[in-house]
Design an enzyme around this catalytic site. Structure first.
Site, PDB file in Angstrom:
ATOM      1  N   ASN A 221       0.846  -1.194   0.000  1.00 55.05           N
ATOM      2  CA  ASN A 221       0.000   0.000   0.000  1.00 55.05           C
ATOM      3  C   ASN A 221       0.883   1.246   0.000  1.00 55.05           C
ATOM      4  O   ASN A 221       2.110   1.136  -0.032  1.00 55.05           O
ATOM      5  CB  ASN A 221      -0.944  -0.020   1.204  1.00 55.05           C
ATOM      6  N   ASP A 290      -4.401  -6.291   5.084  1.00 53.25           N
ATOM      7  CA  ASP A 290      -5.398  -7.145   5.736  1.00 53.25           C
ATOM      8  C   ASP A 290      -5.435  -8.536   5.103  1.00 53.25           C
ATOM      9  O   ASP A 290      -5.912  -9.486   5.715  1.00 53.25           O
ATOM     10  CB  ASP A 290      -6.787  -6.494   5.636  1.00 53.25           C
ATOM     11  N   LYS A 300       8.900 -17.657 -10.273  1.00 51.35           N
ATOM     12  CA  LYS A 300       8.224 -16.489 -10.845  1.00 51.35           C
ATOM     13  C   LYS A 300       7.036 -16.934 -11.694  1.00 51.35           C
ATOM     14  O   LYS A 300       7.173 -17.842 -12.538  1.00 51.35           O
ATOM     15  CB  LYS A 300       9.228 -15.716 -11.692  1.00 51.35           C
ATOM     16  N   PHE A 335      -4.387   3.291  14.865  1.00 51.37           N
ATOM     17  CA  PHE A 335      -4.688   4.283  13.836  1.00 51.37           C
ATOM     18  C   PHE A 335      -5.894   3.810  13.039  1.00 51.37           C
ATOM     19  O   PHE A 335      -6.113   2.602  12.899  1.00 51.37           O
ATOM     20  CB  PHE A 335      -3.498   4.459  12.880  1.00 51.37           C
ATOM     21  N   LYS A 349     -13.404   0.780  15.983  1.00 47.87           N
ATOM     22  CA  LYS A 349     -12.101   0.088  16.069  1.00 47.87           C
ATOM     23  C   LYS A 349     -11.516   0.181  17.474  1.00 47.87           C
ATOM     24  O   LYS A 349     -10.909  -0.759  17.969  1.00 47.87           O
ATOM     25  CB  LYS A 349     -11.111   0.686  15.070  1.00 47.87           C
ATOM     26  N   LYS A 353     -10.897  -3.410  19.148  1.00 51.20           N
ATOM     27  CA  LYS A 353      -9.512  -3.852  19.341  1.00 51.20           C
ATOM     28  C   LYS A 353      -9.031  -3.625  20.775  1.00 51.20           C
ATOM     29  O   LYS A 353      -7.856  -3.794  21.068  1.00 51.20           O
ATOM     30  CB  LYS A 353      -8.596  -3.172  18.329  1.00 51.20           C
TER      31      LYS A 353
HETATM   32  N1  CTP Z   1      -3.572  -3.265  12.156  1.00 58.49           N
HETATM   33  C1  CTP Z   1      -2.782  -4.283  12.604  1.00 58.49           C
HETATM   34  N2  CTP Z   1      -2.761  -5.476  11.949  1.00 58.49           N
HETATM   35  C2  CTP Z   1      -3.503  -5.696  10.868  1.00 58.49           C
HETATM   36  C3  CTP Z   1      -4.304  -4.654  10.394  1.00 58.49           C
HETATM   37  C4  CTP Z   1      -4.328  -3.465  11.068  1.00 58.49           C
HETATM   38  O1  CTP Z   1      -2.091  -4.094  13.594  1.00 58.49           O
HETATM   39  N3  CTP Z   1      -3.458  -6.848  10.245  1.00 58.49           N
HETATM   40  C5  CTP Z   1      -3.630  -2.001  12.894  1.00 58.49           C
HETATM   41  C6  CTP Z   1      -3.069  -0.810  12.142  1.00 58.49           C
HETATM   42  O2  CTP Z   1      -1.702  -0.631  12.432  1.00 58.49           O
HETATM   43  C7  CTP Z   1      -3.929   0.334  12.643  1.00 58.49           C
HETATM   44  C8  CTP Z   1      -5.266  -0.317  12.877  1.00 58.49           C
HETATM   45  O3  CTP Z   1      -5.000  -1.682  13.123  1.00 58.49           O
HETATM   46  O4  CTP Z   1      -3.464   0.793  13.900  1.00 58.49           O
HETATM   47  C9  CTP Z   1      -6.148  -0.176  11.678  1.00 58.49           C
HETATM   48  O5  CTP Z   1      -7.257  -0.923  11.862  1.00 58.49           O
HETATM   49  P1  CTP Z   1      -7.912  -1.807  10.716  1.00 58.49           P
HETATM   50  O6  CTP Z   1      -9.141  -2.365  11.279  1.00 58.49           O
HETATM   51  O7  CTP Z   1      -7.051  -2.834  10.155  1.00 58.49           O
HETATM   52  O8  CTP Z   1      -8.090  -0.777   9.604  1.00 58.49           O
HETATM   53  P2  CTP Z   1      -8.517  -1.145   8.181  1.00 58.49           P
HETATM   54  O9  CTP Z   1      -7.601  -2.116   7.530  1.00 58.49           O
HETATM   55  O10 CTP Z   1      -8.691   0.138   7.494  1.00 58.49           O
HETATM   56  O11 CTP Z   1      -9.830  -1.936   8.550  1.00 58.49           O
HETATM   57  P3  CTP Z   1     -11.308  -1.883   8.016  1.00 58.49           P
HETATM   58  O12 CTP Z   1     -11.253  -2.562   6.732  1.00 58.49           O
HETATM   59  O13 CTP Z   1     -12.048  -2.582   9.086  1.00 58.49           O
HETATM   60  O14 CTP Z   1     -11.643  -0.413   7.940  1.00 58.49           O
END
Ligand code: CTP
Length: 413
Positions: A221, A290, A300, A335, A349, A353
């Site tokens: 990303n 995610d 490859k 975050f 969140k 969490k």
């Molecule tokens: N985070 C994490 N591990 C993951 C995903 C996210 O530690 N696998 C942490 C990020 O560092 C951030 C927070 O979780 O502090 C973000 O939350 P998250 O729910 O993952 O955000 P999004 O991916 O945007 O989720 P959603 O699709 O639910 O909006």
């Protein structure tokens, strides 16, 4: 910056070259005070340095000639820069170990000025892992090191270990005073910031993750790591012991911060779980993927057919796992990067969490997105506090966020 320098001399044959250095400095208008270790005085007489520097030479912590001052503190507070030339393996080891058992090492511990070491030693001493690890540690803390040159050494060996020539050291000093090179004091007290996080151990994740498809491709990303790195720097500057677990980022680790580099969400998860038990705070600033490709192709992937369907599986949610293991005395900060319903999603969140704070930003907003030097965030706490910060530099924002988190927790423990 005042042209005031402390030249530290430790016990190596290269000590004689420092006489030239002091002479160059004095000729160019620097005020120089020389501090010698007892072994340095076996190589060059303090009187030589006294004559060259036109100042008293300090060799003994306990020789307090002026009853009005404590001499090691007086010398430590005097300079804009400390240069230790030569820096022997023993002296470097003492500083890396926090030992202050004679005047020079005591001044080095007490000073808040930036410090440059100019090592000189036998090549085999230089390559010893003890010396190499000490140098690494000193670098990490923010000390400057002017690497020894290659050449014929006084001990008869040829190799790396010869002290840099006085002219080169002098050039470095001139560059420093004219702002061409940047050297920061390893001591956070020098920046005048409150040391309100002293004794706190803070674990921070930052940057993106890379989820490999095959040996050459990955999903990632647009995170740069800037917000997480800014928090790591700010926390370190305020006295915290900071460990930064970073996904791939082009940023340099802030001085004094231990960086652990990872690529995938799974690697980041493993490192966080390893260090979480000893952390007082965990700040999850990383943009963790995610999902990852279900299979990693060891060769490859070749083009085939018109379309390609990728199957993805979830990665571990690091922050959620930390929330599940959270100790009573631990503080978790997450975050939330959102594109809509910022506050509602962020609050969700925070609860889901098991966090103490969440820092939310709308990534579609100008100046608040990924890779930007600025950010506009909203801080929400478990206790219901809410603070909207104006758009500002991430480096300043980091300090304001720390202020709020400390405040929100009552007195820092
Ligand atoms: N985070 C994490 N591990 C993951 C995903 C996210 O530690 N696998 C942490 C990020 O560092 C951030 C927070 O979780 O502090 C973000 O939350 P998250 O729910 O993952 O955000 P999004 O991916 O945007 O989720 P959603 O699709 O639910 O909006």
């Amino acid at each position: 910056m005042e042209k005031k320098i402390v030249v530290g001399v430790s016990g190596g044959i290269a000590a004689y070259k420092s006489v030239t250095l002091v002479s160059l400095l004095v000729k160019r208008g620097y005020e120089v005070r020389v501090v010698m270790t007892p072994s340095a005085t076996k190589f060059v007489s303090p009187l030589t340095f006294q004559t060259m520097s036109r100042n008293r030479v300090y060799t003994d912590t306990f020789s307090e000639e002026d009853p009005g001052v404590v001499s090691h503190i007086d010398v430590a507070d005097f300079p804009s820069l400390v240069v230790v030339a030569p820096a022997t393996a023993n002296l470097l080891g003492k500083v890396a170990g926090g030992i202050a058992d004679e005047m020079l090492s005591t001044v080095l511990l007490a000073t808040t000025a930036p410090v440059l070491f100019v090592p000189a030693m036998n090549v085999h001493m230089y390559t010893h892992p003890a010396v190499q690890e000490n140098l690494q540690r000193l670098r990490r803390w923010g000390y400057g090191i002017l690497e020894p040159a290659e050449g014929l050494l006084a001990c008869g060996y040829t190799g790396k270990g010869r002290m840099e020539e006085p002219e080169r050291i002098f050039q470095f000093i001139e560059d420093f005073f004219q702002g061409r090179v940047f050297l920061k004091s390893p001591n956070p007290a020098s920046r005048g910031l409150p040391q309100d996080l002293a004794g706190k151990r803070i674990l921070i994740t930052a940057g993106p993750t890379q989820e490999a498809l095959d040996p050459v491709r990955y999903l990632t990303n647009r995170s740069s790591g800037k917000m997480g790195y800014a928090l790591a720097r700010a926390a370190r500057e305020r006295g915290a012991e900071v460990r930064l677990i970073s996904g791939p980022s082009t940023l340099l680790p802030p001085s004094g911060v231990e960086r652990i580099s990872v690529r995938s969400a799974e690697e980041m998860y493993a490192q966080v779980m390893r260090y979480l038990p000893e952390a007082d705070w965990f700040i999850a600033a990383a943009a963790v993927a995610d999902y990852r490709p279900k299979v990693f192709e060891t060769q490859k992937m070749k083009k085939k057919g018109e379309s390609l369907l990728l199957e993805l599986v979830p990665t571990p949610d690091i922050l959620k796992a930390a929330g599940e293991r959270k100790r009573k005395d631990q503080i978790l900060i997450g975050f939330a990067a959102e594109t809509e319903h910022l506050e509602a999603y962020a609050r969700e969140k925070l609860l889901k969490k098991n966090l103490d704070f969440i820092i939310a930003n709308n990534v579609t907003e100008e100046g608040a997105g990924f890779d930007s030097d600025t950010n506009h965030v909203l801080l929400l706490s478990k206790r219901g506090e809410r603070k909207d910060f104006p758009l500002m530099e991430k480096t300043s924002l980091a300090h304001l966020l720390l202020d709020e988190i400390i405040k929100g927790q009552g007195e820092p423990k």
